[in-house]
Design an enzyme around this catalytic site. Structure first.
Site, PDB file in Angstrom:
ATOM      1  N   ARG A 123       0.814  -1.215   0.000  1.00  0.00           N
ATOM      2  CA  ARG A 123       0.000   0.000   0.000  1.00  0.00           C
ATOM      3  C   ARG A 123       0.845   1.261   0.000  1.00  0.00           C
ATOM      4  NH1 ARG A 123      -3.462  -1.997   5.026  1.00  0.00           N
ATOM      5  NH2 ARG A 123      -1.314  -2.530   5.513  1.00  0.00           N
ATOM      6  N   SER A 160      -8.508  -3.775   6.965  1.00  0.00           N
ATOM      7  CA  SER A 160      -9.694  -4.366   7.599  1.00  0.00           C
ATOM      8  C   SER A 160      -9.974  -3.679   8.932  1.00  0.00           C
ATOM      9  CB  SER A 160      -9.480  -5.864   7.837  1.00  0.00           C
ATOM     10  OG  SER A 160      -9.275  -6.530   6.623  1.00  0.00           O
TER      11      SER A 160
END
Ligand code: PNS
Length: 192
Positions: A123, A160
């Protein structure tokens, strides 16, 4: 839900080449022509960021195993079977994804399923240090390679944990998770 899409004519440089010397021996070595990779994670729950990486891996490999780590010391929002069911539902259309749980070392899962490559999303630079350590440990332990895929910038902030936190306080996460996950998250949070 697994379909073989082996095409020996494909010669894209993006396609990993499995040779006898790099392919670990394992229980699935009777299908040596299949190019396999694993996308591992906790997936509590799967997000659009995970799904993007799995979908991209599924275009590069014949079979992509999604390996859901069992962590006995950490109770998640969803149990392992629920996570697997959600991943199966949202990856069904890809046609070459198998979803399984594992505990212990990821390289042992790779050996068991004859998987020579781990595919991970990166990321941001902050992901890199730890991911590099794991990749170096895993190749040192067993010869399993790690391939890093740059995350879609639309999901570079996504995890998440953040999704759960935002959902818990009523924030809109409908653009960050697939619809079945949104539904399951809302239902679970209503129960709490
Ligand atoms: O979604 P996560 O929690 O960031 O996934 C982490 C995961 C499951 C990829 C990582 O913790 C892992 O590979 N665990 C398996 C145990 C293992 O093999 N440890 C040694 C890694 S070098």
């Amino acid at each position: 839900m697994v379909s073989s899409r082996a095409d020996p004519a494909r010669t894209s440089p993006c396609e990993p080449v499995m040779t006898r010397s790099t392919r670990p021996t394992g229980t699935e070595s009777e299908e040596p022509h299949l190019r396999r990779a694993v996308c591992p994670g906790s997936f509590d729950p799967i997000t659009n960021g995970h799904l993007d990486i799995i979908a991209r891996a599924s275009r590069l490999y014949d079979t992509v195993h999604v390996a859901v780590m069992i962590n006995q010391s950490k109770k998640g929002l969803f149990d392992i079977d629920e996570r697997i069911a959600l991943i199966e539902e949202v990856t069904a259309d890809l046609g070459n994804v198998r979803v399984e749980s594992f505990h212990g070392l990821l390289v042992d899962f790779c050996k068991q399923h004859d998987i020579p490559a781990i595919v991970k999303g990166l990321r941001a630079v902050s992901d890199f240090d730890y991911e590099l350590q794991m990749a170096q440990m895993n190749i040192g332990l067993s010869g399993v390679e790690t391939l890093f895929v740059p995350t879609n910038p639309a999901y570079s902030f996504l995890s998440s944990s953040l999704v759960k936190e935002v959902a818990q306080w009523g924030g809109d996460i409908s653009h960050l998770v697939p619809p079945p996950v949104l539904e399951a998250l809302n239902a679970r949070l209503r129960q709490q």
